[in-house]
Scaffold this active site. Structure first.
Site, short mmCIF file in Angstrom:
data_model
loop_
_atom_site.label_atom_id
_atom_site.label_comp_id
_atom_site.label_asym_id
_atom_site.label_seq_id
_atom_site.Cartn_x
_atom_site.Cartn_y
_atom_site.Cartn_z
N LYS B 37 0.88 -1.09 0.01
CA LYS B 37 -0.13 0.00 0.02
C LYS B 37 0.97 1.22 0.05
O LYS B 37 2.10 1.22 0.09
CB LYS B 37 -0.68 0.08 1.39
CG LYS B 37 -0.23 0.25 2.47
CD LYS B 37 -1.48 -0.26 3.64
CE LYS B 37 -0.55 -0.52 5.17
NZ LYS B 37 -0.94 0.58 6.15
N ARG B 132 -9.47 0.93 15.64
CA ARG B 132 -9.48 1.61 14.31
C ARG B 132 -10.34 0.87 13.57
O ARG B 132 -11.82 0.93 13.98
CB ARG B 132 -7.97 1.35 13.63
CG ARG B 132 -7.55 2.37 12.95
CD ARG B 132 -6.22 2.41 12.42
NE ARG B 132 -5.96 1.03 11.76
CZ ARG B 132 -4.75 0.76 11.17
NH1 ARG B 132 -3.76 1.55 11.31
NH2 ARG B 132 -4.51 -0.55 10.80
N TYR B 251 17.85 29.68 6.75
CA TYR B 251 16.60 30.38 7.02
C TYR B 251 16.47 30.61 8.54
O TYR B 251 16.88 29.71 9.58
CB TYR B 251 15.36 29.38 6.56
CG TYR B 251 14.93 29.72 4.98
CD1 TYR B 251 14.90 30.80 4.42
CD2 TYR B 251 15.14 28.43 4.43
CE1 TYR B 251 14.54 30.99 3.08
CE2 TYR B 251 14.73 28.58 2.98
CZ TYR B 251 14.60 29.77 2.21
OH TYR B 251 14.50 29.98 1.07
N MET B 303 14.10 23.83 0.90
CA MET B 303 13.40 22.88 -0.15
C MET B 303 14.08 22.25 -0.74
O MET B 303 13.93 21.08 -1.12
CB MET B 303 12.30 23.62 -0.86
CG MET B 303 11.31 23.09 -1.59
SD MET B 303 10.04 23.88 -2.60
CE MET B 303 8.76 24.05 -1.20
#
Lengths: 361, 361
Positions: B37, B132, B251, B303
């Site tokens: 999956k 769940r 940053y 990024m």
């Protein structure tokens, strides 16, 4: 009752172009270039490029040559700048798709001089304080006048432009002006990304590079967001359960019900890019009578599912949709709850192939 | 000197199938199903399915119908179970690709009974403590014997199987046995994923669902990993810089050089799925004389770039590759440094389209 299993991601390109136009007006007469690297921050570079091209954008920034090549058919007449520059493996992309490299180092400049592409004038990145990519003043001093004059743009990047009063902003602005005056007096210049746009005209120069704010992120968090949210992320409820007092929820049993509760199991998880750090912290919104209810995520976010507390709600049923990002709970809100930044959130989200993904025009 | 700009991801399918075979032997005679999956945890479901099919795997688990449809051509004779079950929007996938839904709720069962697909016997998920997806004992008590007998498998899922001594393991095992004895005495059963395999034969039943461990993740972290790492992630150095004492990096200027340093700017970032939480915490490996040197990431991961400390290294040059995941710094190591789990790390990493991605067979 309807049964659904698949999460849904809607991307509003109309609002994206409205954000772009607002930013464009803020920085006029600077050229408003669009930053669509990283597959347009995960949201789909081709679709975003087409929408921006349709409203007149003719300057685009990507990170890698392969990204430029992918969008070229969508923006035939635009200039596409490549921020990571050019190398041996990406060279064919530049040649085929007529991309403009941003040269960041002496080594890359040497490579470019050996592999020039006719009709392409590269840009040059210079170091002003971020200490990431770019030529230092010492390195620029070694370049010939002919080389200096060969660049179409001189580019640098701000480190702290999302904090209006940060000392780095003026320090970098001054460094950039010094470099421009000394080495590039007649070369067009670009310093600011979205966040720099809000610092005022001194920071705009000849071109701005509009990215995060265009996607709805608040890049000036010292004041209210002027941008529109462009994303809606929702997923269907697969099952509703009664959870007895003392029962545990999810992996590692990190939530234990303090009272009898009702839960909804919603069909989305970190496999869809929903941050696992929202475990026990994030929210799922359900609407009753048009009013948003912020339902706490219980236990760990798993790969495909999220469990949330709907004890106080009466109408939620299987097949309803819970909302994970929308105008009431924006990418900045979700990122805050996840302990991350919205840039990374949407970058991990949008690339997944199992959403039902729609673009609103 | 060569110039490169693009990050590289190598996925070793040979080691993946060796991991699969080791797990298969551990849980024999249970059927070793493969969990692919979420695009095989981001690594490419089609490639992974082909490799596993070639070594004899004939049972696969995905989360969504669309995922099953994508891999069907690669595994023509296999049974493909869909964990999130079936719904209106995914129904055509089940019909076209002959997928087996795992029914999780009464509502979904009603849908299935109205939309049965000839030749498909669904599985049923039951609740044993994860809270769940799955039918509770009360809900099972309302099903007819004919309905109970109609399922091909009864399935549940462990919450805490990565902690050998956790009380939940035996609690869930007992609950599962009670449900099986009372409702499904003759129905094949499956309880364990990779982590449950290591809990011993009591947990294996008729089929195990092998996922994370197959991809090299240590799902039994209370002892040394028996799995082989299957990933190599590396990226080229774009520039090397001298960083003066007192200068800031990246940053928000979160790193300030305490001494004069040398840095390498490496062409990979969170846009490639490298967690931004590695900022000031993660490492980049460079090799000198075959020996790994773990170079600290300085400042924020951006990024597209990472900056790291190479002050103590003498030979690193532009165009060299720094390593971000390999046998010396596995997905579990990186996830630990990033404050996350390896499942989420690789899920966010593999789907990016700007890697030079290779599969080693």
């Amino acid at each position: 009752m309807s049964i659904y299993t698949t999460p849904v991601l809607n991307i509003n390109l109309k609002k994206l172009t409205e954000n772009y136009n607002l930013l464009k007006n803020l920085c006029a007469p600077a050229i408003p270039a669009a930053v669509i690297k990283d597959d347009a921050y995960g949201l789909g570079a081709i679709k975003v490029a087409e929408a921006l091209y349709a409203v007149g954008c003719r300057h685009f920034f990507v990170a890698h040559g392969i990204e430029g090549m992918r969008i070229r058919p969508s923006v035939p007449e635009a200039e596409i700048f490549v921020l990571q520059g050019i190398g041996e493996e990406s060279y064919p992309c530049f040649k085929t798709a007529r991309l403009t490299p941003v040269i960041c180092s002496q080594e890359m400049l040497t490579f470019w001089e050996q592999h020039k592409i006719e009709g392409i004038r590269p840009a040059i990145q210079v170091e002003t304080g971020l200490n990431r990519l770019g030529f230092s003043i010492a390195e620029l001093g070694k370049l010939s006048q002919e080389t200096l004059d060969s660049f179409s743009y001189v580019l640098s990047h701000l480190a702290c432009a999302d904090e209006q009063a940060h000392f780095m902003n003026n320090r970098q602005l001054n460094n950039f002006k010094i470099i421009k005056t000394r080495f590039f007096p007649n070369t067009p210049a670009t310093l600011s990304a979205s966040d720099g746009v809000f610092l005022g005209h001194d920071f705009h120069f000849d071109m701005t590079r509009l990215g995060a704010a265009m996607y709805g992120i608040n890049t000036a968090p010292y004041r209210e967001n002027q941008m529109q949210n462009i994303l809606e992320l929702k997923a269907p409820v697969l099952q509703i359960k009664n959870l007895g007092k003392g029962e545990f929820v999810g992996y590692s049993a990190t939530f234990r019900a303090p009272i009898d509760m009702r839960t909804a199991i919603v069909s989305i998880g970190y496999g869809d890019g929903l941050p696992r750090s929202l475990s026990n912290r994030g929210k799922v919104i359900f609407y009753e009578n048009g009013k948003p209810h912020f339902c706490q995520i219980l236990g760990r976010v798993s790969m495909d599912n999220v469990i949330c507390d709907i004890t106080s709600l009466t109408n939620v049923k299987v097949g309803d949709f819970g909302y994970f990002i929308n105008d009431d709970y924006t990418v900045d809100d979700v990122a805050r709850d996840a302990g991350m930044i919205a840039y990374e959130l949407i970058s991990n989200l949008g690339k997944n192939q199992r959403f039902i993904k729609s673009y609103i025009k």
